[in-house]
Design an enzyme around this catalytic site. Sequence first.
Site, PDB file in Angstrom:
ATOM      1  N   THR A 117       1.088  -9.189 -10.826  1.00  0.00           N
ATOM      2  CA  THR A 117       0.120  -9.323  -9.738  1.00  0.00           C
ATOM      3  C   THR A 117      -1.153  -8.545 -10.092  1.00  0.00           C
ATOM      4  O   THR A 117      -1.172  -7.753 -11.035  1.00  0.00           O
ATOM      5  CB  THR A 117       0.691  -8.770  -8.408  1.00  0.00           C
ATOM      6  OG1 THR A 117       0.607  -7.346  -8.450  1.00  0.00           O
ATOM      7  CG2 THR A 117       2.116  -9.205  -8.160  1.00  0.00           C
TER       8      THR A 117
ATOM      9  N   ASP B 155       0.853  -1.199   0.000  1.00  0.00           N
ATOM     10  CA  ASP B 155       0.000   0.000   0.000  1.00  0.00           C
ATOM     11  C   ASP B 155       0.884   1.243   0.000  1.00  0.00           C
ATOM     12  O   ASP B 155       1.724   1.397   0.881  1.00  0.00           O
ATOM     13  CB  ASP B 155      -0.892  -0.008   1.246  1.00  0.00           C
ATOM     14  CG  ASP B 155      -1.827  -1.212   1.258  1.00  0.00           C
ATOM     15  OD1 ASP B 155      -2.687  -1.308   0.376  1.00  0.00           O
ATOM     16  OD2 ASP B 155      -1.660  -2.082   2.142  1.00  0.00           O
TER      17      ASP B 155
END
Length: 229
Positions: free
Chosen positions: A206, A133
Amino acid sequence: MQIEYKKKAIRSYVIRGGRITDGQKKAFDQWWPHYGLSLHDGLLEPATQFPANQPLVVEIGFGMGDSLFAMAEGLNENFIGIEVHPPGVGRLINNAGKAGLKNLKVYMADALDVLEDCIPDNSLARLQLYFPDPWHKKKHNKRRIVQPEFVQLVRRKLKPGACLHIATDWENYADHIMEVLSLAEGMENKAGDYLFSDKPDYRPLTKFEKRGENLGHGVWDLIFTKTLS
Ligand SMILES: C[S@@+](CC[C@H](N)C(=O)[O-])C[C@H]1O[C@@H](n2cnc3c(N)ncnc32)[C@H](O)[C@@H]1O
């Protein structure tokens, strides 16, 4: 299953509400006993967890888990995934169970607590952190997981010569990570001073990376090794 963590002032995540599907709930009932590990069991003995004696890799924040699943399926390495997002954990152990994977274990816990309490020092061949994040607002920057103390904690867990591999699609975070790693004692940039690495073949795309690509983001890989002395 409960998300496991110890109290801390600043966390690198928020617990997201994402609904657990019936399939994911069933996955927990069926597969957690095979794949789940608990923070409260303390220091891990990797040799007792995996049938094959192979390099040990930890991934922090695997999200929905598809890229970690692909790696575990395709590589001769033992993987420990750590994630606080229950739907992702459910999805990963469901896929792993169906495929009969024996080289994967999972913590549904805060990775910092797992590193501190469960992962033996000098045990890892690689620690991977893909698209952490970014906490891009200045006032939230302190929540970024990559900080000097984090790097030293990871370094303790790596074998000498083993690597910390981070990828991000957020340029400002890439620069922050480069700075923190370049200044870290006992870590060496595999690509050369202040250079980013090419994406190695072992890292699949991803989910967050694909999302970033669709938004026109770049991708930066950083690979630093623990020095031998
Ligand atoms: C931006 S997502 C990236 C997911 C995945 N790696 C990908 O590239 O698709 C970051 C993930 O890290 C997880 N995370 C953040 N801090 C964590 C921590 N301290 N322990 C475990 N998971 C964490 C979040 O729950 C989230 O799923």
